[in-house]
Design a protein around this motif. Structure first.
Motif, PDB file in Angstrom:
ATOM      1  N   ASP A 332      11.123  -2.193  14.855  1.00  0.00           N
ATOM      2  CA  ASP A 332      10.161  -2.678  15.840  1.00  0.00           C
ATOM      3  C   ASP A 332       9.492  -3.968  15.357  1.00  0.00           C
ATOM      4  OD1 ASP A 332       8.608  -2.547  18.226  1.00  0.00           O
ATOM      5  OD2 ASP A 332       6.935  -1.751  17.067  1.00  0.00           O
ATOM      6  N   ILE A 333       9.131  -4.000  14.074  1.00  0.00           N
ATOM      7  CA  ILE A 333       8.520  -5.215  13.511  1.00  0.00           C
ATOM      8  C   ILE A 333       9.496  -6.384  13.567  1.00  0.00           C
ATOM      9  CG2 ILE A 333       7.729  -6.268  11.348  1.00  0.00           C
ATOM     10  CD1 ILE A 333       6.466  -3.582  10.622  1.00  0.00           C
ATOM     11  N   VAL A 334      10.726  -6.134  13.138  1.00  0.00           N
ATOM     12  CA  VAL A 334      11.737  -7.208  13.097  1.00  0.00           C
ATOM     13  C   VAL A 334      12.062  -7.707  14.504  1.00  0.00           C
ATOM     14  CG1 VAL A 334      14.140  -7.717  12.502  1.00  0.00           C
ATOM     15  CG2 VAL A 334      12.720  -6.393  10.927  1.00  0.00           C
ATOM     16  N   ASP A 335      12.136  -6.774  15.461  1.00  0.00           N
ATOM     17  CA  ASP A 335      12.475  -7.165  16.840  1.00  0.00           C
ATOM     18  C   ASP A 335      11.375  -7.970  17.506  1.00  0.00           C
ATOM     19  OD1 ASP A 335      14.872  -5.882  16.586  1.00  0.00           O
ATOM     20  OD2 ASP A 335      14.301  -4.093  17.722  1.00  0.00           O
ATOM     21  N   ASN A 336      10.144  -7.765  17.081  1.00  0.00           N
ATOM     22  CA  ASN A 336       9.018  -8.385  17.794  1.00  0.00           C
ATOM     23  C   ASN A 336       8.315  -9.497  17.023  1.00  0.00           C
ATOM     24  OD1 ASN A 336       8.642  -6.738  20.397  1.00  0.00           O
ATOM     25  ND2 ASN A 336       8.886  -5.155  18.842  1.00  0.00           N
ATOM     26  N   ILE A 337       8.759  -9.772  15.817  1.00  0.00           N
ATOM     27  CA  ILE A 337       8.119 -10.842  15.064  1.00  0.00           C
ATOM     28  C   ILE A 337       8.518 -12.197  15.640  1.00  0.00           C
ATOM     29  CG2 ILE A 337       9.949 -11.123  13.332  1.00  0.00           C
ATOM     30  CD1 ILE A 337       7.672 -11.396  11.240  1.00  0.00           C
ATOM     31  N   SER A 338       7.606 -13.147  15.624  1.00  0.00           N
ATOM     32  CA  SER A 338       7.910 -14.491  16.126  1.00  0.00           C
ATOM     33  C   SER A 338       6.883 -15.479  15.598  1.00  0.00           C
ATOM     34  CB  SER A 338       7.906 -14.517  17.658  1.00  0.00           C
ATOM     35  OG  SER A 338       6.605 -14.219  18.151  1.00  0.00           O
ATOM     36  N   PHE A 339       7.250 -16.748  15.631  1.00  0.00           N
ATOM     37  CA  PHE A 339       6.304 -17.815  15.316  1.00  0.00           C
ATOM     38  C   PHE A 339       5.508 -18.138  16.567  1.00  0.00           C
ATOM     39  CE2 PHE A 339       9.634 -18.524  12.116  1.00  0.00           C
ATOM     40  CZ  PHE A 339       8.851 -18.602  10.978  1.00  0.00           C
ATOM     41  N   THR A 340       4.213 -18.302  16.387  1.00  0.00           N
ATOM     42  CA  THR A 340       3.334 -18.579  17.535  1.00  0.00           C
ATOM     43  C   THR A 340       2.943 -20.048  17.618  1.00  0.00           C
ATOM     44  OG1 THR A 340       1.428 -17.966  16.169  1.00  0.00           O
ATOM     45  CG2 THR A 340       2.404 -16.246  17.547  1.00  0.00           C
ATOM     46  N   ASN A 341       3.148 -20.779  16.518  1.00  0.00           N
ATOM     47  CA  ASN A 341       2.798 -22.207  16.503  1.00  0.00           C
ATOM     48  C   ASN A 341       3.905 -23.000  15.821  1.00  0.00           C
ATOM     49  OD1 ASN A 341      -0.003 -22.024  17.551  1.00  0.00           O
ATOM     50  ND2 ASN A 341      -0.345 -20.864  15.662  1.00  0.00           N
ATOM     51  N   LYS A 342       3.988 -24.258  16.162  1.00  0.00           N
ATOM     52  CA  LYS A 342       4.967 -25.117  15.493  1.00  0.00           C
ATOM     53  C   LYS A 342       4.523 -25.401  14.059  1.00  0.00           C
ATOM     54  CE  LYS A 342       2.955 -29.492  17.105  1.00  0.00           C
ATOM     55  NZ  LYS A 342       3.195 -30.726  17.892  1.00  0.00           N
ATOM     56  N   LEU A 343       5.470 -25.827  13.244  1.00  0.00           N
ATOM     57  CA  LEU A 343       5.174 -26.155  11.846  1.00  0.00           C
ATOM     58  C   LEU A 343       4.820 -27.628  11.727  1.00  0.00           C
ATOM     59  CD1 LEU A 343       5.237 -25.487   8.752  1.00  0.00           C
ATOM     60  CD2 LEU A 343       7.629 -26.245   8.802  1.00  0.00           C
ATOM     61  N   GLU A 344       3.683 -27.882  11.123  1.00  0.00           N
ATOM     62  CA  GLU A 344       3.280 -29.260  10.788  1.00  0.00           C
ATOM     63  C   GLU A 344       2.988 -29.285   9.290  1.00  0.00           C
ATOM     64  OE1 GLU A 344       1.147 -31.041  14.716  1.00  0.00           O
ATOM     65  OE2 GLU A 344      -0.001 -29.566  13.589  1.00  0.00           O
ATOM     66  N   TYR A 345       3.663 -30.215   8.591  1.00  0.00           N
ATOM     67  CA  TYR A 345       3.534 -30.203   7.131  1.00  0.00           C
ATOM     68  C   TYR A 345       3.705 -31.616   6.576  1.00  0.00           C
ATOM     69  CZ  TYR A 345       4.358 -28.935   2.236  1.00  0.00           C
ATOM     70  OH  TYR A 345       4.282 -28.845   0.873  1.00  0.00           O
ATOM     71  N   ASP A 346       2.838 -31.955   5.622  1.00  0.00           N
ATOM     72  CA  ASP A 346       2.941 -33.205   4.863  1.00  0.00           C
ATOM     73  C   ASP A 346       2.923 -34.450   5.746  1.00  0.00           C
ATOM     74  OD1 ASP A 346       2.955 -34.566   2.506  1.00  0.00           O
ATOM     75  OD2 ASP A 346       5.087 -34.307   2.089  1.00  0.00           O
ATOM     76  N   ASN A 347       2.263 -34.345   6.890  1.00  0.00           N
ATOM     77  CA  ASN A 347       2.018 -35.489   7.785  1.00  0.00           C
ATOM     78  C   ASN A 347       3.259 -36.071   8.447  1.00  0.00           C
ATOM     79  OD1 ASN A 347      -0.788 -35.453   7.277  1.00  0.00           O
ATOM     80  ND2 ASN A 347      -0.485 -36.629   5.377  1.00  0.00           N
ATOM     81  N   PHE A 348       4.456 -35.577   8.076  1.00  0.00           N
ATOM     82  CA  PHE A 348       5.630 -36.145   8.745  1.00  0.00           C
ATOM     83  C   PHE A 348       6.647 -35.077   9.171  1.00  0.00           C
ATOM     84  CE2 PHE A 348       7.200 -35.808   4.429  1.00  0.00           C
ATOM     85  CZ  PHE A 348       8.561 -35.569   4.549  1.00  0.00           C
ATOM     86  N   ILE A 349       6.472 -33.833   8.711  1.00  0.00           N
ATOM     87  CA  ILE A 349       7.388 -32.762   9.124  1.00  0.00           C
ATOM     88  C   ILE A 349       6.787 -32.041  10.327  1.00  0.00           C
ATOM     89  CG2 ILE A 349       8.471 -30.582   8.469  1.00  0.00           C
ATOM     90  CD1 ILE A 349       8.558 -31.556   5.612  1.00  0.00           C
ATOM     91  N   GLU A 350       7.598 -31.915  11.361  1.00  0.00           N
ATOM     92  CA  GLU A 350       7.159 -31.207  12.560  1.00  0.00           C
ATOM     93  C   GLU A 350       8.358 -30.465  13.147  1.00  0.00           C
ATOM     94  OE1 GLU A 350       5.462 -32.469  16.876  1.00  0.00           O
ATOM     95  OE2 GLU A 350       4.377 -33.291  15.155  1.00  0.00           O
ATOM     96  N   VAL A 351       8.255 -29.139  13.183  1.00  0.00           N
ATOM     97  CA  VAL A 351       9.332 -28.315  13.735  1.00  0.00           C
ATOM     98  C   VAL A 351       8.743 -27.473  14.862  1.00  0.00           C
ATOM     99  CG1 VAL A 351      11.142 -26.624  13.252  1.00  0.00           C
ATOM    100  CG2 VAL A 351      10.404 -28.197  11.448  1.00  0.00           C
ATOM    101  N   GLU A 352       9.338 -27.598  16.039  1.00  0.00           N
ATOM    102  CA  GLU A 352       8.816 -26.905  17.213  1.00  0.00           C
ATOM    103  C   GLU A 352       9.007 -25.393  17.089  1.00  0.00           C
ATOM    104  OE1 GLU A 352       7.039 -28.166  19.606  1.00  0.00           O
ATOM    105  OE2 GLU A 352       7.217 -30.175  18.710  1.00  0.00           O
ATOM    106  N   VAL A 353       8.148 -24.650  17.767  1.00  0.00           N
ATOM    107  CA  VAL A 353       8.148 -23.197  17.670  1.00  0.00           C
ATOM    108  C   VAL A 353       9.465 -22.599  18.158  1.00  0.00           C
ATOM    109  CG1 VAL A 353       7.071 -22.816  19.947  1.00  0.00           C
ATOM    110  CG2 VAL A 353       6.759 -21.135  18.110  1.00  0.00           C
ATOM    111  N   GLU A 354      10.083 -23.213  19.179  1.00  0.00           N
ATOM    112  CA  GLU A 354      11.349 -22.698  19.698  1.00  0.00           C
ATOM    113  C   GLU A 354      12.451 -22.765  18.630  1.00  0.00           C
ATOM    114  OE1 GLU A 354       8.719 -23.842  22.913  1.00  0.00           O
ATOM    115  OE2 GLU A 354       9.531 -24.996  21.198  1.00  0.00           O
ATOM    116  N   GLU A 355      12.485 -23.872  17.893  1.00  0.00           N
ATOM    117  CA  GLU A 355      13.491 -24.020  16.844  1.00  0.00           C
ATOM    118  C   GLU A 355      13.245 -23.034  15.708  1.00  0.00           C
ATOM    119  OE1 GLU A 355      15.349 -27.354  13.764  1.00  0.00           O
ATOM    120  OE2 GLU A 355      13.844 -27.971  15.240  1.00  0.00           O
ATOM    121  N   LEU A 356      11.977 -22.850  15.368  1.00  0.00           N
ATOM    122  CA  LEU A 356      11.643 -21.894  14.314  1.00  0.00           C
ATOM    123  C   LEU A 356      12.079 -20.478  14.702  1.00  0.00           C
ATOM    124  CD1 LEU A 356       8.042 -23.069  13.328  1.00  0.00           C
ATOM    125  CD2 LEU A 356      10.132 -23.346  11.972  1.00  0.00           C
ATOM    126  N   ASN A 357      11.802 -20.089  15.939  1.00  0.00           N
ATOM    127  CA  ASN A 357      12.164 -18.741  16.384  1.00  0.00           C
ATOM    128  C   ASN A 357      13.674 -18.564  16.507  1.00  0.00           C
ATOM    129  OD1 ASN A 357       9.669 -17.421  16.541  1.00  0.00           O
ATOM    130  ND2 ASN A 357       9.172 -18.470  18.447  1.00  0.00           N
TER     131      ASN A 357
END
Length: 665
Positions: A332-357
Motif C-alpha cells: 500500500d505504501i509503495v503503490d501510493n507514494i509519490s513526489f508532491t513537489n518538483k526538485l529544485e537544487y543548487d540554483n540550476f537543477i530543476e526536475v518536474e514532479v511528473e518526471e520524478l514520479n
C-alpha cells in the motif's frame, strides 16, 4: 568374534608401522614447509625489488604465482596439522572388501595416510569408507567417481587405540560394532561435544553423505545426534565439494553456550571451525535504528517468568498471519507514494514532479523503495555534474522532503499498528526493541531497503530449527539466497511458546528441492529416562540404544539445601557432568545463591563459557546440551504447567544416566 593372539600381534605391527610413517611424514613436511616459507619470502622480496622494471602483465603473473605457492603451502600446513592430531590414533576401523576375487583391507581414520600411493589409512569421508557405516558383512557397494562398485565385505573391525597403543579390537558382523557403541555411550560426558566418527549409524550416515539434495530437513528425536550429524555433514561437504572452505559455511545455533559446546568437533575432524551465529546476531548486524535489541533467550524467559502483558499480541507478532499483513501494508505504501513537489537544487537543477514520479513508479520500480530514491538521486547528480555523484546524498535528502510519506523506518513500523492492516494495536519503544518486534522490523526494513544478501556463504546449517518461525526462515533464505541448507530440529523440543510446527516437513514449502528425513533412535538417555520423558508428551515411538543397567528416576519433595548437597556428592562418584536445571533464570539464581558457599557450582546464562562438572542452568538455555546426571528443580513459584510440557521435556531429556526430580518448598 574372539581375536587370536597372532592376529592381535599382526594388528599391533600394522599400527606401529602406520604411526612410524606418520611421524616421518610430520618431520619431512615440517622441513618442507620451512624451506618453502624461505623461498616464498625470497620470491616476494624479488617481486618488490623488481616491481619498477615490470610491466603490469608481468607483475600480475608474478603475483599469481606467489599466491599459488602460498595456497599450496597452506594446504600442506593443514595436512601437517591433521597428521599431528592423528599420530597417536591414526584409525578407528577397518573393512576387508572383496571385489573380483581381490581382497583389500581398508583402514579408516580421520585423515588419509599414504606412502607412494599405498594407502595405509583412508579418510572416513572417502567414497569407499561409506560401506563401513552402511553395511554389515556380506554384499556391499559404494558410489565411486567411475560408478557403482560392488563387492563383499568379508570383515568389519574396530579398534580402541590410546596414545599409540592398541587396547582392544572388535570383530563383528553387525552394523557398527554394538560393543564399541555401547562402550562409547557409557563414557562420561565432557565440557565439549566429541566427534562420533567411529560410531556413526546408518541413518545418520545417510544425512551426512547426502549430496543429491540441495536442502535437507532433518527431524530427529531427543538424543538422536542431530547436532553431531550436522557437524559431521559439514566436515564431509568440506571434503567432497571443490573450493568449499570453512569461510563458506555458517551454523545457526540457539545461544553462545551451545556454540562453545560444539566448538571442538570440526577441529577434531581436521577442519577449521565455521562461522557460528544466532538469529539474534543477524538482527543486531542488520538493525542500527535501535540502541538495544532483546535476545531470544530473554524473549523466552519473559514468557516463562510471566512478564508478558498481552500474550495474544506477541503470538500475532510471531504468526504467519502477520507476514501477509505487513506485505499488504508495505504494498500500500509503495503503490501510493509519490513526489508532491518538483526538485529544485543548487540554483540550476530543476526536475518536474511528473518526471520524478515517472522514475519512482516505472523506471526504477525494480528496486526496493528506499533504493529507488538513491538511484534517482544518483541519476540526477550524474546528469548534472558531468558523471559525478558526489552530490547524490544531498539531492536524496531534498527528494525525501518532497514525498507524500515520511521515509522513516521506525515511524513506518509504528504506523503499521495503527493501520487497518494490523490485527492489534501496539506501542513500540523508541530505543528498546523486543525480540518479536526485531524480527518484524528487520523484515519490514528489508522489504523497503533490500535484504543484506551474502553470496560468500554456500552452506547454511540451522540447528534447533523448531524454534524459528516462518518469518525468520524467509529472512535467512533471502539473506543467504544462493546457499544450500541443512535444517535440523525436533518439534517435541519446541521452547517458543508462541509458535509450533506439526512437523518440520512443513518447511518444504519454504525450501524447494528439499528432502525430509527422520532420525528415530536415541543414543543419549537410559531406557528409564526415555520411558519417563515419553510420558510427558505421550510419545511411544522412541528407540533406546543404551543397554547398560539404568538407575530409577528419583523424586524428592520439600527439598532443602542438605538434599542438594547430599545428592550432588553421591552423583560426583559416578558423574563427570551434573546439571541442576531450573525453569527460568530467576530460579537458577536462587539455587546458585543457596549452594555457592558449599559447592563449586557454576551458573550458566546465555553468554557464559560452559564448564559442566556442576552447573545450574535455566531450561531454555540447556537445550542441545547433555549431562551425565540432571536434577530438575521447581518450586511453587516456578512450577511446570501443562502449557510448559515441551520445555519440561527439553529439561528432562538432557540427562544421560541419572535423573532426579526435585520439588522445592
Amino acid at each position: 568374534m574372539k581375536i587370536t593372539r597372532e592376529e592381535f600381534e599382526k594388528e599391533k605391527n600394522y599400527l606401529n608401522k602406520t604411526i612410524s610413517l606418520i611421524r616421518k611424514k610430520i618431520s619431512s613436511l615440517g622441513q618442507e614447509l620451512y624451506d618453502e616459507d624461505s623461498k616464498i619470502l625470497e620470491f616476494k622480496k624479488f617481486i618488490w625489488d623488481s616491481h619498477a622494471e615490470m610491466d603490469p602483465s608481468e607483475m600480475k603473473s608474478m603475483m599469481a604465482e606467489s599466491d599459488l605457492q602460498v595456497s599450496i603451502m597452506q594446504s600442506k600446513g593443514n595436512y601437517l596439522q591433521r597428521l599431528f592430531r592423528v599420530q597417536n590414533k591414526p584409525y578407528f576401523g577397518m573393512i576387508k572388501f572383496k571385489e573380483n576375487n581381490e581382497e583389500e583391507e581398508i583402514y579408516i581414520g580421520i585423515t588419509h595416510v599414504e606412502d607412494k600411493l599405498n594407502y595405509y589409512v583412508h579418510d572416513w569421508r572417502s567414497p569407499i569408507c561409506s560401506m563401513f557405516y552402511d553395511y554389515e558383512t556380506g554384499p556391499a557397494s559404494y558410489k565411486a567417481p567411475a560408478g557403482i562398485i560392488k563387492g563383499e565385505i568379508t570383515r568389519k573391525r574396530q579398534y580402541i587405540i590410546e596414545n599409540g597403543e592398541l587396547k582392544n579390537i572388535f570383530d563383528n558382523d553387525l552394523n557398527i560394532s554394538d560393543s564399541l557403541l555401547q562402550e562409547v555411550l557409557a563414557e562420561e560426558s565432557t565440557d565439549k561435544m566429541k566427534n562420533i566418527v567411529n560410531t556413526i549409524q546408518e541413518e545418520q550416515n545417510k544425512v551426512i553423505r547426502n549430496t543429491d539434495d540441495k536442502n535437507l530437513i532433518v527431524e530427529g528425536i531427543a538424543g538422536s545426534g542431530k547436532t553431531s550429524v550436522a557437524l559431521h555433514r559439514i566436515a564431509f561437504l568440506l571434503y567432497r565439494i571443490p573450493n568449499l572452505n570453512s569461510n563458506n559455511v555458517v551454523v545457526f545455533t540457539p545461544n553462545k553456550v551451545f556454540s562453545e559446546y560444539i566448538s571442538n568437533v570440526l577441529p577434531e575432524l581436521g577442519e577449521e571451525n565455521t562461522y557460528s551465529m544466532t538469529f539474534y546476531d543477524l538482527l543486531c548486524q542488520n538493525i542500527n535504528e535501535y540502541k538495544n535489541i532483546e535476545s531470544f533467550t530473554d524473549f523466552i524467559s519473559r514468557y516463562y517468568k510471566n512478564k508478558v502483558n498481552n500474550y495474544d499480541l506477541v503470538k500475532y507478532k510471531q504468526s504467519d498471519e502477520i507476514i501477509e499483513d505487513i506485505n499488504a501494508y508495505i504494498k500500500d505504501i509503495v503503490d501510493n507514494i509519490s513526489f508532491t513537489n518538483k526538485l529544485e537544487y543548487d540554483n540550476f537543477i530543476e526536475v518536474e514532479v511528473e518526471e520524478l514520479n515517472q522514475m519512482l513508479t516505472h523506471k526504477y520500480d525494480n528496486f526496493p523503495l528506499f533504493e529507488r530514491i538513491k538511484e534517482i538521486s544518483k541519476r540526477i547528480a550524474s546528469n548534472n555534474y558531468n558523471g559525478s555523484i558526489k552530490n547524490a546524498s544531498s539531492i536524496e535528502k531534498r527528494l525525501k522532503e518532497n514525498l507524500n510519506i515520511k521515509l522513516d523506518l521506525k515511524k513506518i513500523y509504528q504506523d503499521f499498528y495503527s493501520s487497518s492492516y494490523s490485527k492489534y494495536k501496539s506501542i513500540i519503544d523508541d530505543k528498546y526493541l523486543y525480540y518479536e518486534d526485531a524480527c518484524l522490523f528487520l523484515y519490514l526494513k528489508s522489504l523497503l531497503v533490500g535484504f543484506n544478501t551474502n553470496h560468500v556463504i554456500k552452506e547454511v546449517v540451522i540447528d534447533e530449527a523448531q524454534d524459528y518461525n516462518k518469518l525468520q526462515y524467509l529472512i535467512i533464505k533471502k539473506t543467504f539466497k544462493t546457499a544450500n541448507y541443512t535444517i535440523l530440529g525436533d518439534t517435541n523440543q519446541t521452547i517458543n511458546p508462541y509458535y509450533k510446527y506439526d512437523s518440520l516437513e512443513q518447511l518444504k514449502d519454504i525450501f524447494d528441492s528439499s528432502r525430509y528425513i527422520t532420525l528415530t533412535k536415541t543414543y543419549r538417555s537410559t531406557d528409564k529416562i526415555i520411558d519417563y520423558t515419553n510420558k510427558i508428551l505421550g510419545l511411544n515411538h522412541i528407540t533406546a540404544i543404551r543397554n547398560q543397567k539404568s538407575s530409577d528416576i528419583i523424586f524428592r519433595n520439600d527439598v532443602k539445601k542438605e538434599d542438594f548437597i547430599k545428592d550432588i556428592n553421591n552423583l560426583k562418584n559416578t558423574s563427570k557432568s551434573i546439571a541442576i536445571i531450573t525453569k527460568d533464570d530467576t530460579s537458577a539464581e536462587k539455587i546458585y545463591n543457596l549452594l555457592k558457599d558449599n559447592t563449586n557450582v557454576f551458573l550458566i546464562d546465555g553468554y557464559s563459557h560452559i564448564k559442566r562438572d556442576l552447573v545450574i542452568v535455566p531450561s531454555y538455555i540447556a537445550k542441545g546440551l547433555e549431562f551425565d546426571s540432571v536434577i530438575i528443580y521447581t518450586d511453587k513459584e516456578s512450577n511446570y504447567q501443562e502449557k510448559d510440557k515441551y520445555l519440561y521435556y527439553v529439561a528432562c531429556t538432557r540427562a544421560q544416566h541419572n535423573l532426579l526430580i526435585y520439588k522445592g518448598e
